[in-house]
Design a protein around this motif. Sequence first.
Motif, PDB file in Angstrom:
ATOM      1  N   ARG A  64       0.866  -1.208  -0.151  1.00 53.21           N
ATOM      2  CA  ARG A  64      -0.057   0.000  -0.071  1.00 53.21           C
ATOM      3  C   ARG A  64       0.788   1.279  -0.071  1.00 53.21           C
ATOM      4  O   ARG A  64       0.447   2.167  -0.769  1.00 53.21           O
ATOM      5  CB  ARG A  64      -0.909  -0.049   1.093  1.00 53.21           C
ATOM      6  CG  ARG A  64      -2.294  -0.998   1.072  1.00 53.21           C
ATOM      7  CD  ARG A  64      -3.198  -0.874   2.054  1.00 53.21           C
ATOM      8  NE  ARG A  64      -2.696  -1.181   3.388  1.00 53.21           N
ATOM      9  CZ  ARG A  64      -2.728  -0.265   4.676  1.00 53.21           C
ATOM     10  NH1 ARG A  64      -3.176   0.863   4.015  1.00 53.21           N
ATOM     11  NH2 ARG A  64      -2.265  -0.791   5.526  1.00 53.21           N
ATOM     12  N   ALA A  65       2.101   1.377   0.685  1.00 56.20           N
ATOM     13  CA  ALA A  65       2.944   2.471   0.826  1.00 56.20           C
ATOM     14  C   ALA A  65       3.432   2.662  -0.486  1.00 56.20           C
ATOM     15  O   ALA A  65       3.487   3.719  -0.932  1.00 56.20           O
ATOM     16  CB  ALA A  65       4.117   2.139   1.878  1.00 56.20           C
ATOM     17  N   TYR A  66       3.831   1.457  -1.079  1.00 57.01           N
ATOM     18  CA  TYR A  66       4.475   1.740  -2.744  1.00 57.01           C
ATOM     19  C   TYR A  66       3.525   2.342  -3.575  1.00 57.01           C
ATOM     20  O   TYR A  66       3.782   2.995  -4.446  1.00 57.01           O
ATOM     21  CB  TYR A  66       5.267   0.252  -2.927  1.00 57.01           C
ATOM     22  CG  TYR A  66       5.875   0.531  -4.475  1.00 57.01           C
ATOM     23  CD1 TYR A  66       6.839   1.239  -4.399  1.00 57.01           C
ATOM     24  CD2 TYR A  66       5.046  -0.139  -5.628  1.00 57.01           C
ATOM     25  CE1 TYR A  66       7.457   1.150  -5.928  1.00 57.01           C
ATOM     26  CE2 TYR A  66       5.683  -0.026  -6.906  1.00 57.01           C
ATOM     27  CZ  TYR A  66       6.967   0.728  -6.769  1.00 57.01           C
ATOM     28  OH  TYR A  66       7.569   0.534  -8.239  1.00 57.01           O
ATOM     29  N   ALA A  67       2.307   1.675  -3.410  1.00 60.36           N
ATOM     30  CA  ALA A  67       1.200   2.031  -4.290  1.00 60.36           C
ATOM     31  C   ALA A  67       0.725   3.517  -4.192  1.00 60.36           C
ATOM     32  O   ALA A  67       0.431   4.183  -5.287  1.00 60.36           O
ATOM     33  CB  ALA A  67      -0.084   1.326  -4.390  1.00 60.36           C
ATOM     34  N   SER A  68       1.106   4.261  -3.174  1.00 59.18           N
ATOM     35  CA  SER A  68       0.961   5.520  -3.041  1.00 59.18           C
ATOM     36  C   SER A  68       2.051   6.418  -3.048  1.00 59.18           C
ATOM     37  O   SER A  68       2.049   7.688  -2.895  1.00 59.18           O
ATOM     38  CB  SER A  68       0.025   5.856  -1.803  1.00 59.18           C
ATOM     39  OG  SER A  68       0.776   5.407  -0.704  1.00 59.18           O
TER      40      SER A  68
END
Length: 117
Positions: A64-68
């Motif tokens: 999720r951190a990478y996606a955002s």
Amino acid sequence: MAERQRTSTLCATSLAQGGVPTAARKHIPRYPLVSATLVGRLAVSEARQGERLGAMLLADAVRRAYASAATVGSSMLVVDAINDRAAAFYEGNGFVRLQESLRLVLPMQAIQRLVEP
């Protein structure tokens, strides 16, 4: 409608450039403050430890951190370990500890190599 469940909390934070470990510094922009994503509330009850639930929670938070990251301008993921045992768990998952601290970081470029083929 059922409430969507989150496995961990993510929020924006920043670190001083000088506070980033040398091993992680080569992967980040050279600004006085480094934009990052902080993982919070990631824990597994003592009764459920050893079931790899922590690894699954962490994998979800990393994805999720990478996606955002591009949207929020984050160049690394940050965790604050509660103790040395938790810090060792994060280190075992590629995080680098800040000197004399229980704070650890993982650059988004390192995450990119894990997430993208």
